[in-house]
Scaffold this motif. Structure first.
Motif, PDB file in Angstrom:
ATOM      1  N   ALA A 157       9.205  -2.555   0.752  1.00  0.00           N
ATOM      2  CA  ALA A 157       8.807  -1.414  -0.075  1.00  0.00           C
ATOM      3  C   ALA A 157       9.838  -1.148  -1.171  1.00  0.00           C
ATOM      4  O   ALA A 157       9.482  -0.824  -2.318  1.00  0.00           O
ATOM      5  N   THR A 158      11.105  -1.299  -0.838  1.00  0.00           N
ATOM      6  CA  THR A 158      12.158  -1.126  -1.842  1.00  0.00           C
ATOM      7  C   THR A 158      12.028  -2.163  -2.954  1.00  0.00           C
ATOM      8  O   THR A 158      12.150  -1.839  -4.143  1.00  0.00           O
ATOM      9  N   ALA A 159      11.756  -3.416  -2.578  1.00  0.00           N
ATOM     10  CA  ALA A 159      11.611  -4.475  -3.576  1.00  0.00           C
ATOM     11  C   ALA A 159      10.381  -4.249  -4.448  1.00  0.00           C
ATOM     12  O   ALA A 159      10.431  -4.421  -5.678  1.00  0.00           O
ATOM     13  N   ILE A 160       9.264  -3.860  -3.851  1.00  0.00           N
ATOM     14  CA  ILE A 160       8.030  -3.640  -4.612  1.00  0.00           C
ATOM     15  C   ILE A 160       8.188  -2.448  -5.550  1.00  0.00           C
ATOM     16  O   ILE A 160       7.675  -2.453  -6.679  1.00  0.00           O
ATOM     17  N   ARG A 163       6.236  -2.157 -13.734  1.00  0.00           N
ATOM     18  CA  ARG A 163       4.782  -2.148 -13.880  1.00  0.00           C
ATOM     19  C   ARG A 163       4.347  -2.632 -15.258  1.00  0.00           C
ATOM     20  O   ARG A 163       3.202  -3.076 -15.440  1.00  0.00           O
ATOM     21  N   ASP A 164       5.237  -2.556 -16.242  1.00  0.00           N
ATOM     22  CA  ASP A 164       4.885  -3.035 -17.578  1.00  0.00           C
ATOM     23  C   ASP A 164       4.621  -4.537 -17.576  1.00  0.00           C
ATOM     24  O   ASP A 164       3.785  -5.020 -18.347  1.00  0.00           O
ATOM     25  N   CYS A 165       5.334  -5.267 -16.726  1.00  0.00           N
ATOM     26  CA  CYS A 165       5.099  -6.714 -16.627  1.00  0.00           C
ATOM     27  C   CYS A 165       3.689  -6.991 -16.106  1.00  0.00           C
ATOM     28  O   CYS A 165       3.002  -7.900 -16.588  1.00  0.00           O
ATOM     29  N   GLU A 166       3.268  -6.210 -15.136  1.00  0.00           N
ATOM     30  CA  GLU A 166       1.922  -6.379 -14.585  1.00  0.00           C
ATOM     31  C   GLU A 166       0.865  -5.998 -15.624  1.00  0.00           C
ATOM     32  O   GLU A 166      -0.168  -6.673 -15.769  1.00  0.00           O
ATOM     33  N   ALA A 195       0.834  -1.207   0.000  1.00  0.00           N
ATOM     34  CA  ALA A 195       0.000   0.000   0.000  1.00  0.00           C
ATOM     35  C   ALA A 195       0.865   1.253   0.000  1.00  0.00           C
ATOM     36  O   ALA A 195       0.510   2.268  -0.627  1.00  0.00           O
ATOM     37  N   LEU A 196       2.000   1.196   0.681  1.00  0.00           N
ATOM     38  CA  LEU A 196       2.901   2.348   0.752  1.00  0.00           C
ATOM     39  C   LEU A 196       3.427   2.715  -0.628  1.00  0.00           C
ATOM     40  O   LEU A 196       3.524   3.889  -0.986  1.00  0.00           O
ATOM     41  N   VAL A 197       3.759   1.703  -1.431  1.00  0.00           N
ATOM     42  CA  VAL A 197       4.323   1.947  -2.762  1.00  0.00           C
ATOM     43  C   VAL A 197       3.243   2.259  -3.791  1.00  0.00           C
ATOM     44  O   VAL A 197       3.406   3.149  -4.642  1.00  0.00           O
ATOM     45  N   ARG A 198       2.125   1.564  -3.711  1.00  0.00           N
ATOM     46  CA  ARG A 198       1.103   1.665  -4.765  1.00  0.00           C
ATOM     47  C   ARG A 198      -0.019   2.664  -4.455  1.00  0.00           C
ATOM     48  O   ARG A 198      -0.909   2.853  -5.283  1.00  0.00           O
ATOM     49  N   ALA A 199      -0.009   3.273  -3.285  1.00  0.00           N
ATOM     50  CA  ALA A 199      -1.053   4.252  -2.966  1.00  0.00           C
ATOM     51  C   ALA A 199      -0.994   5.422  -3.945  1.00  0.00           C
ATOM     52  O   ALA A 199       0.079   5.923  -4.275  1.00  0.00           O
TER      53      ALA A 199
END
Length: 285
Positions: A170-173, A178-181, A88-92
């Motif tokens: 958070a660093t890993a995420i 995002r292109d892979c997703e 949530a911290l990274v994708r918010a």
């Protein structure tokens, strides 16, 4: 003309000085671990390997096993509790959400370990917050024993370790492409499938790093198991403290400290090896 010192020497000197001091301290522990114990005295005797042979007793093996078990549980539950927060911290999408999560995540790092441990003592005690709430809700008649148990120690250690785990995850995420997703979603994958088959595998190096770092960090935990465990839950650092300050057996305390250090460094070396293999495998795939 005065020649200026190279730039790297100015910044390298503090690191070298710290490394020398650390090496000297480790050498001092090493030389104490191979000395004879003189009962009733702070002085030590001649060279001996008796301290290492003494480890081969059931009571010490049990403490070592308990230390490994508690450290592993702490690492696993820290991962389970921290991954959603880190994600949530990274994708918010909203800045205030990220700011709030960052503040809540790192604030525990600014409070002392003793303060947090005492807070958990008030929470887990017989008349603490948890038991009081359960009794008011009519769920229990008698208080549940949470203090002086492995459960209580693990809960407190998980809260203590979560800030570090969140930062690593958070660093890993954040490094996941995002292109892979998006490609997986365009091919018909559901959001849950994208997470389990794309996002999670790509964050495996960070997951492994977090588990091993928290595991190695928990191996040296002292005040939390000492206060929450109340002497009933012994980890290797608590045993070293008892041997060094209660029995005044400094050589055996040094041996226990050395064993804990070797286990921690070994786990970090294992992390490096496994993480390298995972990264190479992901690169190939």
């Amino acid at each position: 003309m005065i020649q200026k010192r190279p730039f790297f020497i100015t910044f390298l000197a503090p690191a070298v000085l710290t490394a020398v001091i650390l090496a000297a301290a480790i050498f001092e522990v090493l030389q104490y671990s191979v000395r004879e114990f003189v009962p009733g005295s702070l002085n030590v005797g001649g060279l001996t390997l008796e301290n290492f042979a003494r480890i081969n007793r059931p009571i010490y093996w049990w403490v070592l096993a308990d230390t490994f078990f508690i450290s592993l549980l702490t690492a696993v539950f820290s991962l389970l509790a921290s991954y959603p927060v880190a994600y949530a911290l990274v994708r918010a999408k909203k800045d205030w959400v990220r700011s709030a999560l960052v503040s809540l995540s790192i604030t525990p790092l600014f409070t002392g370990e003793i303060v947090r441990t005492f807070s958990w003592m008030l929470t887990l005690g017989t008349d603490g917050f948890i038991n009081s709430m359960l009794r008011k809700l009519g769920l229990i008649d008698m208080p549940i024993q949470l203090m002086y148990t492995r459960f209580g120690v693990v809960v407190a250690l998980v809260q203590f370790s979560m800030p570090v785990m969140i930062i690593l995850l958070a660093t890993a995420i954040a490094h996941v492409d995002r292109d892979c997703e998006r490609a997986a979603a365009n091919l018909g994958a559901s959001p849950s499938a994208v997470f389990w088959r794309v996002t999670l595998p790509l964050t495996l190096p960070g997951i492994l790093s977090g588990i091993v770092v928290v595991f190695a960090w928990t191996m040296s935990a002292f005040s939390t198991p000492q206060l929450i465990g109340g002497g009933k839950i012994l980890m290797i650092s608590n045993l070293a403290y008892l041997q060094g300050f209660s029995v005044l057996n400094l050589p055996f305390a040094a041996t226990l400290s050395l064993i804990a250090l070797v286990c921690a460094l070994g786990s970090l070396a294992l992390m490096k090896t496994i993480t390298g293999r995972i990264e190479r495998r992901l690169a190939v795939n």
